[in-house]
Design a protein around this motif. Structure first.
Motif, PDB file in Angstrom:
ATOM      1  N   THR A  85      -0.417   6.606  -8.095  1.00 33.07           N
ATOM      2  CA  THR A  85      -0.983   5.720  -9.116  1.00 33.07           C
ATOM      3  C   THR A  85       0.013   4.640  -9.531  1.00 33.07           C
ATOM      4  O   THR A  85       1.201   4.918  -9.706  1.00 33.07           O
ATOM      5  CB  THR A  85      -1.377   6.539 -10.363  1.00 33.07           C
ATOM      6  OG1 THR A  85      -2.085   7.714  -9.946  1.00 33.07           O
ATOM      7  CG2 THR A  85      -2.263   5.727 -11.292  1.00 33.07           C
ATOM      8  N   TYR A  86      -0.490   3.422  -9.692  1.00 32.64           N
ATOM      9  CA  TYR A  86       0.333   2.313 -10.162  1.00 32.64           C
ATOM     10  C   TYR A  86      -0.462   1.481 -11.159  1.00 32.64           C
ATOM     11  O   TYR A  86      -1.670   1.692 -11.351  1.00 32.64           O
ATOM     12  CB  TYR A  86       0.813   1.439  -8.986  1.00 32.64           C
ATOM     13  CG  TYR A  86      -0.311   0.759  -8.222  1.00 32.64           C
ATOM     14  CD1 TYR A  86      -0.733  -0.522  -8.548  1.00 32.64           C
ATOM     15  CD2 TYR A  86      -0.955   1.413  -7.162  1.00 32.64           C
ATOM     16  CE1 TYR A  86      -1.772  -1.139  -7.859  1.00 32.64           C
ATOM     17  CE2 TYR A  86      -1.990   0.807  -6.472  1.00 32.64           C
ATOM     18  CZ  TYR A  86      -2.387  -0.470  -6.821  1.00 32.64           C
ATOM     19  OH  TYR A  86      -3.420  -1.082  -6.146  1.00 32.64           O
ATOM     20  N   ASP A  87       0.216   0.547 -11.808  1.00 26.11           N
ATOM     21  CA  ASP A  87      -0.383  -0.356 -12.791  1.00 26.11           C
ATOM     22  C   ASP A  87      -0.567  -1.712 -12.111  1.00 26.11           C
ATOM     23  O   ASP A  87       0.412  -2.305 -11.628  1.00 26.11           O
ATOM     24  CB  ASP A  87       0.555  -0.457 -13.995  1.00 26.11           C
ATOM     25  CG  ASP A  87       0.084  -1.440 -15.067  1.00 26.11           C
ATOM     26  OD1 ASP A  87      -0.898  -2.171 -14.838  1.00 26.11           O
ATOM     27  OD2 ASP A  87       0.717  -1.483 -16.138  1.00 26.11           O
ATOM     28  N   VAL A  88      -1.802  -2.219 -12.072  1.00 23.04           N
ATOM     29  CA  VAL A  88      -2.069  -3.474 -11.360  1.00 23.04           C
ATOM     30  C   VAL A  88      -1.361  -4.667 -11.998  1.00 23.04           C
ATOM     31  O   VAL A  88      -1.212  -5.713 -11.369  1.00 23.04           O
ATOM     32  CB  VAL A  88      -3.584  -3.767 -11.270  1.00 23.04           C
ATOM     33  CG1 VAL A  88      -4.297  -2.717 -10.432  1.00 23.04           C
ATOM     34  CG2 VAL A  88      -4.202  -3.886 -12.661  1.00 23.04           C
ATOM     35  N   THR A  89      -0.908  -4.532 -13.243  1.00 18.53           N
ATOM     36  CA  THR A  89      -0.200  -5.628 -13.908  1.00 18.53           C
ATOM     37  C   THR A  89       1.321  -5.498 -13.784  1.00 18.53           C
ATOM     38  O   THR A  89       2.055  -6.272 -14.394  1.00 18.53           O
ATOM     39  CB  THR A  89      -0.559  -5.692 -15.408  1.00 18.53           C
ATOM     40  OG1 THR A  89      -0.021  -4.549 -16.089  1.00 18.53           O
ATOM     41  CG2 THR A  89      -2.068  -5.738 -15.602  1.00 18.53           C
ATOM     42  N   ASN A  90       1.777  -4.525 -13.003  1.00 20.71           N
ATOM     43  CA  ASN A  90       3.210  -4.248 -12.900  1.00 20.71           C
ATOM     44  C   ASN A  90       3.583  -3.983 -11.446  1.00 20.71           C
ATOM     45  O   ASN A  90       3.358  -2.887 -10.927  1.00 20.71           O
ATOM     46  CB  ASN A  90       3.569  -3.050 -13.781  1.00 20.71           C
ATOM     47  CG  ASN A  90       5.052  -2.744 -13.804  1.00 20.71           C
ATOM     48  OD1 ASN A  90       5.833  -3.295 -13.028  1.00 20.71           O
ATOM     49  ND2 ASN A  90       5.441  -1.861 -14.694  1.00 20.71           N
ATOM     50  N   ASN A 119      -4.428   1.329 -11.565  1.00 21.76           N
ATOM     51  CA  ASN A 119      -5.093   1.522 -12.856  1.00 21.76           C
ATOM     52  C   ASN A 119      -4.897   0.300 -13.759  1.00 21.76           C
ATOM     53  O   ASN A 119      -4.142  -0.614 -13.453  1.00 21.76           O
ATOM     54  CB  ASN A 119      -4.548   2.783 -13.531  1.00 21.76           C
ATOM     55  CG  ASN A 119      -5.392   3.235 -14.696  1.00 21.76           C
ATOM     56  OD1 ASN A 119      -6.623   3.122 -14.678  1.00 21.76           O
ATOM     57  ND2 ASN A 119      -4.758   3.728 -15.736  1.00 21.76           N
ATOM     58  N   LYS A 120      -5.602   0.276 -14.885  1.00 25.37           N
ATOM     59  CA  LYS A 120      -5.564  -0.777 -15.910  1.00 25.37           C
ATOM     60  C   LYS A 120      -6.166  -2.090 -15.409  1.00 25.37           C
ATOM     61  O   LYS A 120      -5.789  -3.172 -15.866  1.00 25.37           O
ATOM     62  CB  LYS A 120      -4.136  -1.008 -16.407  1.00 25.37           C
ATOM     63  CG  LYS A 120      -3.468   0.240 -16.991  1.00 25.37           C
ATOM     64  CD  LYS A 120      -2.136  -0.068 -17.618  1.00 25.37           C
ATOM     65  CE  LYS A 120      -1.475   1.184 -18.163  1.00 25.37           C
ATOM     66  NZ  LYS A 120      -0.179   0.929 -18.825  1.00 25.37           N
ATOM     67  N   VAL A 121      -7.122  -1.988 -14.487  1.00 27.20           N
ATOM     68  CA  VAL A 121      -7.734  -3.205 -13.961  1.00 27.20           C
ATOM     69  C   VAL A 121      -8.595  -3.904 -15.008  1.00 27.20           C
ATOM     70  O   VAL A 121      -8.941  -5.079 -14.854  1.00 27.20           O
ATOM     71  CB  VAL A 121      -8.539  -2.876 -12.686  1.00 27.20           C
ATOM     72  CG1 VAL A 121      -9.822  -2.132 -13.028  1.00 27.20           C
ATOM     73  CG2 VAL A 121      -8.825  -4.124 -11.873  1.00 27.20           C
ATOM     74  N   ASP A 122      -8.924  -3.210 -16.105  1.00 28.65           N
ATOM     75  CA  ASP A 122      -9.669  -3.864 -17.188  1.00 28.65           C
ATOM     76  C   ASP A 122      -8.859  -4.983 -17.835  1.00 28.65           C
ATOM     77  O   ASP A 122      -9.429  -5.882 -18.473  1.00 28.65           O
ATOM     78  CB  ASP A 122     -10.063  -2.841 -18.259  1.00 28.65           C
ATOM     79  CG  ASP A 122      -8.850  -2.145 -18.861  1.00 28.65           C
ATOM     80  OD1 ASP A 122      -8.459  -2.481 -19.989  1.00 28.65           O
ATOM     81  OD2 ASP A 122      -8.284  -1.261 -18.194  1.00 28.65           O
ATOM     82  N   THR A 205      -8.989   1.096 -10.777  1.00 29.64           N
ATOM     83  CA  THR A 205      -9.688   1.846 -11.819  1.00 29.64           C
ATOM     84  C   THR A 205      -9.290   1.349 -13.202  1.00 29.64           C
ATOM     85  O   THR A 205      -8.307   0.635 -13.378  1.00 29.64           O
ATOM     86  CB  THR A 205      -9.339   3.346 -11.737  1.00 29.64           C
ATOM     87  OG1 THR A 205      -7.933   3.504 -11.965  1.00 29.64           O
ATOM     88  CG2 THR A 205      -9.712   3.933 -10.391  1.00 29.64           C
ATOM     89  N   SER A 206     -10.072   1.785 -14.186  1.00 38.67           N
ATOM     90  CA  SER A 206      -9.714   1.602 -15.590  1.00 38.67           C
ATOM     91  C   SER A 206     -10.015   2.902 -16.319  1.00 38.67           C
ATOM     92  O   SER A 206     -11.178   3.288 -16.461  1.00 38.67           O
ATOM     93  CB  SER A 206     -10.505   0.458 -16.233  1.00 38.67           C
ATOM     94  OG  SER A 206     -10.338   0.476 -17.646  1.00 38.67           O
ATOM     95  N   ALA A 207      -8.967   3.574 -16.762  1.00 35.55           N
ATOM     96  CA  ALA A 207      -9.169   4.786 -17.548  1.00 35.55           C
ATOM     97  C   ALA A 207      -9.809   4.456 -18.886  1.00 35.55           C
ATOM     98  O   ALA A 207     -10.526   5.270 -19.470  1.00 35.55           O
ATOM     99  CB  ALA A 207      -7.834   5.505 -17.763  1.00 35.55           C
ATOM    100  N   LYS A 208      -9.580   3.241 -19.382  1.00 33.83           N
ATOM    101  CA  LYS A 208     -10.099   2.864 -20.694  1.00 33.83           C
ATOM    102  C   LYS A 208     -11.623   2.699 -20.672  1.00 33.83           C
ATOM    103  O   LYS A 208     -12.325   3.176 -21.569  1.00 33.83           O
ATOM    104  CB  LYS A 208      -9.442   1.572 -21.164  1.00 33.83           C
ATOM    105  CG  LYS A 208      -9.835   1.181 -22.580  1.00 33.83           C
ATOM    106  CD  LYS A 208      -9.024   0.005 -23.082  1.00 33.83           C
ATOM    107  CE  LYS A 208      -9.354  -0.300 -24.538  1.00 33.83           C
ATOM    108  NZ  LYS A 208      -8.571  -1.436 -25.062  1.00 33.83           N
ATOM    109  N   VAL A 213     -13.568   5.497 -12.017  1.00 30.91           N
ATOM    110  CA  VAL A 213     -12.845   6.758 -12.146  1.00 30.91           C
ATOM    111  C   VAL A 213     -13.594   7.897 -11.459  1.00 30.91           C
ATOM    112  O   VAL A 213     -13.020   8.656 -10.675  1.00 30.91           O
ATOM    113  CB  VAL A 213     -12.589   7.093 -13.628  1.00 30.91           C
ATOM    114  CG1 VAL A 213     -11.951   8.471 -13.769  1.00 30.91           C
ATOM    115  CG2 VAL A 213     -11.691   6.037 -14.258  1.00 30.91           C
ATOM    116  N   ASP A 214     -14.881   8.022 -11.745  1.00 29.70           N
ATOM    117  CA  ASP A 214     -15.661   9.064 -11.080  1.00 29.70           C
ATOM    118  C   ASP A 214     -15.686   8.857  -9.575  1.00 29.70           C
ATOM    119  O   ASP A 214     -15.594   9.820  -8.801  1.00 29.70           O
ATOM    120  CB  ASP A 214     -17.095   9.068 -11.623  1.00 29.70           C
ATOM    121  CG  ASP A 214     -17.227   9.846 -12.925  1.00 29.70           C
ATOM    122  OD1 ASP A 214     -16.181  10.158 -13.523  1.00 29.70           O
ATOM    123  OD2 ASP A 214     -18.364  10.112 -13.349  1.00 29.70           O
ATOM    124  N   SER A 215     -15.820   7.606  -9.146  1.00 29.54           N
ATOM    125  CA  SER A 215     -15.858   7.307  -7.712  1.00 29.54           C
ATOM    126  C   SER A 215     -14.592   7.781  -7.031  1.00 29.54           C
ATOM    127  O   SER A 215     -14.631   8.313  -5.912  1.00 29.54           O
ATOM    128  CB  SER A 215     -16.038   5.803  -7.492  1.00 29.54           C
ATOM    129  OG  SER A 215     -17.239   5.341  -8.080  1.00 29.54           O
TER     130      SER A 215
END
Length: 259
Positions: A85-90, A119-122, A205-208, A213-215
């Motif tokens: 897992t990584y952060d798309v903004t980092n 993650n955090k694509v929102d 994904t976006s956990a928020k 996430v389900d996919s």
């Protein structure tokens, strides 16, 4: 705490790896509890058991902090799937996967499946504000209806972008993730032509909001099914001995032979 003899035995193990603050724990809470909540950094690791049809899947959430780095190899031992897992903004969070975390997966099963999750694509993409998972959206609607009768505290914002409504720039593209996925396969000595393609194993994904996430989890569970079935067949061919049952039967024989 339930008795160990009554606890369900996991059929297969899935492990989340990644740097701190990429949202591993939030992803797991979104999937298992159907809601988002702020979390503190995981200490060591946390264990969740998910019943998927007739199967039991253990999902391990690991700490991303440097001081717990050595534990990752232990948690990966025998894993059938690993979610990197990584952060798309980092951008650094993506490079850390290759530099720090990939070697921890050496203890996983030889046929382990690897997924790359940004993650955090929102924070970068407006479409991620609308969840793709209908049951998550339904759960969110139910929570909204409950608020009419029972006041609830609002979820604290997780970033400055949440306050301003301004989209952040995405530092990691799907092409970057696909390139890393190819390097992971080569590091593992896996044949790229017979392995799952990058477009099926790289997720955003976006956990928020629950976006994708389900996919992510359902796709992985489908892919580890052959590993579950193979393990169950091996257990049937070489059944383990139940010591409690043996003790009980020996006690009965002792009583029956007594005059």
């Amino acid at each position: 705490m339930p008795e160990l003899s009554k606890m369900k035995k996991p059929d297969v193990k899935v492990v989340l790896l990644g740097d701190m603050n990429v949202g591993k724990t939030s992803l797991l809470h979104r999937y298992t509890e159907r809601k988002f909540k702020d979390t503190i950094s995981t200490v060591g690791g946390a264990f969740f058991l998910k019943q998927w049809g007739p199967y039991n899947i253990s999902i391990w959430d690991t700490a991303g902090r440097e001081q717990f780095h050595g534990l990752g190899s232990m948690y990966c031992r025998g894993a059938a799937a690993i979610i990197l897992t990584y952060d798309v903004t980092n951008w650094q969070s993506l490079s850390e996967l290759e530099e720090r975390f990939l070697s921890l997966t050496d203890t996983a099963n030889h046929d382990c499946i690897y997924a790359l999750v940004g993650n955090k694509v929102d924070l970068t993409d407006p479409k991620a504000h609308q969840s793709q998972d209908s049951d998550v959206a339904s759960e969110d609607r139910t929570d909204s209806e409950d608020m009419r009768t029972e006041p609830q505290l609002p979820t604290p914002p997780t970033s400055p972008a949440s306050l301003s409504g301004v989209m952040l720039q995405k530092q990691v593209t799907p092409e970057d993730a696909a390139a890393l996925y190819g390097r992971i396969l080569r590091y593992k000595g896996l044949d790229e032509t017979s392995s799952q393609p990058a477009e099926k194993m790289c997720f955003e994904t976006s956990a928020k909001t629950g976006y994708n996430v389900d996919s992510l989890f359902e796709a992985l569970f489908d892919l580890v099914l052959p590993s579950i079935l193979r393990q169950r067949n091996e257990n049937q061919e070489s059944p383990t001995v139940d010591l409690e049952e043996c003790r009980g039967s020996s006690n009965k024989r002792a009583k029956s032979s007594c005059c």
